[in-house]
Design an enzyme around this catalytic site. Structure first.
Site, PDB file in Angstrom:
ATOM      1  N   ILE A  32       0.831  -1.215   0.000  1.00 12.45           N
ATOM      2  CA  ILE A  32       0.000   0.000   0.000  1.00 12.45           C
ATOM      3  C   ILE A  32       0.866   1.265   0.000  1.00 12.45           C
ATOM      4  O   ILE A  32       1.638   1.497   0.933  1.00 12.45           O
ATOM      5  CB  ILE A  32      -0.952   0.011   1.216  1.00 12.45           C
ATOM      6  CG1 ILE A  32      -1.787  -1.291   1.251  1.00 12.45           C
ATOM      7  CG2 ILE A  32      -1.876   1.240   1.177  1.00 12.45           C
ATOM      8  CD1 ILE A  32      -2.739  -1.399   2.428  1.00 12.45           C
ATOM      9  N   ASN A  91       0.989   5.661  -1.145  1.00 15.50           N
ATOM     10  CA  ASN A  91       0.168   6.834  -0.859  1.00 15.50           C
ATOM     11  C   ASN A  91      -0.859   7.121  -1.948  1.00 15.50           C
ATOM     12  O   ASN A  91      -1.889   7.728  -1.687  1.00 15.50           O
ATOM     13  CB  ASN A  91       1.054   8.059  -0.614  1.00 15.50           C
ATOM     14  CG  ASN A  91       1.681   7.988   0.771  1.00 15.50           C
ATOM     15  OD1 ASN A  91       0.986   7.786   1.765  1.00 15.50           O
ATOM     16  ND2 ASN A  91       2.995   8.121   0.833  1.00 15.50           N
ATOM     17  N   TYR A 131      17.600   0.123   9.965  1.00 14.19           N
ATOM     18  CA  TYR A 131      17.592   1.380  10.708  1.00 14.19           C
ATOM     19  C   TYR A 131      16.186   1.937  10.818  1.00 14.19           C
ATOM     20  O   TYR A 131      15.287   1.566  10.069  1.00 14.19           O
ATOM     21  CB  TYR A 131      18.612   2.369  10.156  1.00 14.19           C
ATOM     22  CG  TYR A 131      18.441   2.871   8.747  1.00 14.19           C
ATOM     23  CD1 TYR A 131      17.583   3.923   8.453  1.00 14.19           C
ATOM     24  CD2 TYR A 131      19.186   2.334   7.707  1.00 14.19           C
ATOM     25  CE1 TYR A 131      17.472   4.416   7.173  1.00 14.19           C
ATOM     26  CE2 TYR A 131      19.064   2.819   6.407  1.00 14.19           C
ATOM     27  CZ  TYR A 131      18.211   3.853   6.144  1.00 14.19           C
ATOM     28  OH  TYR A 131      18.097   4.338   4.878  1.00 14.19           O
ATOM     29  N   ILE A 147       9.413   0.545   4.876  1.00 11.27           N
ATOM     30  CA  ILE A 147       8.991  -0.853   5.027  1.00 11.27           C
ATOM     31  C   ILE A 147       9.053  -1.603   3.693  1.00 11.27           C
ATOM     32  O   ILE A 147       9.353  -2.804   3.655  1.00 11.27           O
ATOM     33  CB  ILE A 147       7.575  -0.940   5.677  1.00 11.27           C
ATOM     34  CG1 ILE A 147       7.273  -2.355   6.163  1.00 11.27           C
ATOM     35  CG2 ILE A 147       6.480  -0.411   4.757  1.00 11.27           C
ATOM     36  CD1 ILE A 147       8.054  -2.785   7.368  1.00 11.27           C
ATOM     37  N   ASP A 148       8.833  -0.900   2.574  1.00 13.69           N
ATOM     38  CA  ASP A 148       8.924  -1.542   1.257  1.00 13.69           C
ATOM     39  C   ASP A 148      10.363  -1.973   0.963  1.00 13.69           C
ATOM     40  O   ASP A 148      10.605  -3.067   0.460  1.00 13.69           O
ATOM     41  CB  ASP A 148       8.365  -0.635   0.143  1.00 13.69           C
ATOM     42  CG  ASP A 148       8.787   0.821   0.285  1.00 13.69           C
ATOM     43  OD1 ASP A 148       9.451   1.189   1.287  1.00 13.69           O
ATOM     44  OD2 ASP A 148       8.454   1.618  -0.623  1.00 13.69           O
ATOM     45  N   ARG A 149      11.315  -1.110   1.349  1.00 12.30           N
ATOM     46  CA  ARG A 149      12.734  -1.429   1.169  1.00 12.30           C
ATOM     47  C   ARG A 149      13.103  -2.659   2.009  1.00 12.30           C
ATOM     48  O   ARG A 149      13.817  -3.547   1.543  1.00 12.30           O
ATOM     49  CB  ARG A 149      13.552  -0.237   1.670  1.00 12.30           C
ATOM     50  CG  ARG A 149      14.501   0.333   0.653  1.00 12.30           C
ATOM     51  CD  ARG A 149      15.145   1.594   1.191  1.00 12.30           C
ATOM     52  NE  ARG A 149      16.568   1.424   1.398  1.00 12.30           N
ATOM     53  CZ  ARG A 149      17.346   2.310   2.015  1.00 12.30           C
ATOM     54  NH1 ARG A 149      16.829   3.425   2.495  1.00 12.30           N
ATOM     55  NH2 ARG A 149      18.637   2.086   2.149  1.00 12.30           N
ATOM     56  N   SER A 184      10.816   6.798  -7.727  1.00 11.49           N
ATOM     57  CA  SER A 184      10.976   8.246  -7.529  1.00 11.49           C
ATOM     58  C   SER A 184      12.335   8.531  -6.870  1.00 11.49           C
ATOM     59  O   SER A 184      12.950   9.560  -7.116  1.00 11.49           O
ATOM     60  CB  SER A 184       9.830   8.805  -6.703  1.00 11.49           C
ATOM     61  OG  SER A 184       9.775   8.169  -5.454  1.00 11.49           O
TER      62      SER A 184
END
Lengths: 206, 206
Positions: B6, B8, B69, B74-76, B93
């Site tokens: 999910i 933005n 870190y 969270i996607d990374r 982006s």
């Protein structure tokens, strides 16, 4: 001898006796100068005006342009002319990097300057809105957001510059800050004027 | 099994049978889903709404966060979880680069994405307004303006990524274009979903 590097907003002078000083383009009146002024200019409007004044001598036509590429800035060319063996890093609104090895110009590249790059990251996401960490440990990959963008900008740039194994000469407004990235680099804010002096000596034999 | 990433502006679904598809956040109504949906989210507003629905299962709490870190997206993290040995380059982006060696996360860095970087150069000067040349000869320094900015962005990035001497996995919207920079790189647009599946298997034992 009076030298002048003409930009779009200011004129940067160098005088053997008075040293360096700047004047704003707005307040500038070239007809008040009675002595000879050797100049380079990226300011098309002022260049046109100066063509009518005999004591203002444009140094750009004295350059062997075929050594460089067509759209290369005249300020970058004169900084390169000052150097026979080294990497010239001009850190201003852009960071231009040019390589000269044994007197031969090998080419260069352009990175964004510090302020433009900072805006670029913060435009992507407010989560990337940090000042760059010039004291970054370049040996370790980043484990926080500030170091992640600092590594992405500064470490990649420093690695490339060091890879040429040549003396590093830093010039431009942010030279001191970028010098922190290198174990051994020389800051020389007058490299462009040195290029102008060299051309005057070699071509005009003054 | 239905997975959902999910963002933005859109929701990116992956279904074992239907494959991948996207939905706009605007038109989205989570209560219309009757089956279990495993998700990760960077969208704070939607996350709050989903907390009240039992069939929407947030995978973020299942991650050992201390390996990463605090501000890392969270996607990374899920793309990294999919990989035991390699560099994950997510070209969107921003370009995020993460290094996993023998199962250990070493850290990463962030470069601007293609569009942000192009705008960055053209904002510095209209003279730098060029599309990037992804077919740039990376062995030679640039001798024209388009190559000068392409080298400054793409060659520096490619050199750094190759320096780890690890398999290169490209994901994100611009993955195919960036793949041209490498002699040997794999495009995998599902790497994030693979990370989600791996966590579901390992932690939820499904």
């Amino acid at each position: 001898m009076l030298l002048c590097d003409i930009g779009n907003t200011s004129l940067h002078f160098y005088d053997d006796e008075k040293g360096e000083y700047k004047e704003s383009v707005v307040a500038f009146d070239p007809s008040t100068f009675l002595e000879k002024v050797y100049y380079i200019s990226v300011n098309a409007k002022l260049s046109k005006e100066l063509k009518n004044l005999d004591n203002w001598i444009d140094l750009a036509p004295l350059i062997q342009r075929n050594k460089y590429y067509e759209t290369m800035g005249i300020d970058r060319i004169f900084a390169v002319e000052a150097t026979s063996h080294g990497v010239i890093v001009d850190a201003g609104s852009a960071v231009t990097v040019d390589v000269v090895r044994d007197g031969v110009y090998e080419g260069g590249f352009i990175s964004p300057g510090k302020h433009a790059m900072q805006k670029c990251y913060s435009d992507i996401s407010p989560a990337l809105e940090y000042p760059f960490n010039f004291e970054l440990n370049q040996k370790n990959l980043a484990k926080n957001s500030q170091d992640a963008i600092s590594y992405g900008y500064l470490k990649l740039l420093a690695s490339e510059i060091c890879s040429y194994d040549l003396p590093i000469i830093l010039t431009g407004g942010d030279a001191e800050e970028f010098a922190q990235l290198f174990f051994d680099a020389r800051v020389n804010k007058r490299v462009l004027f040195e290029g102008m002096q060299k051309i005057i000596e070699q071509v005009l034999e003054i």
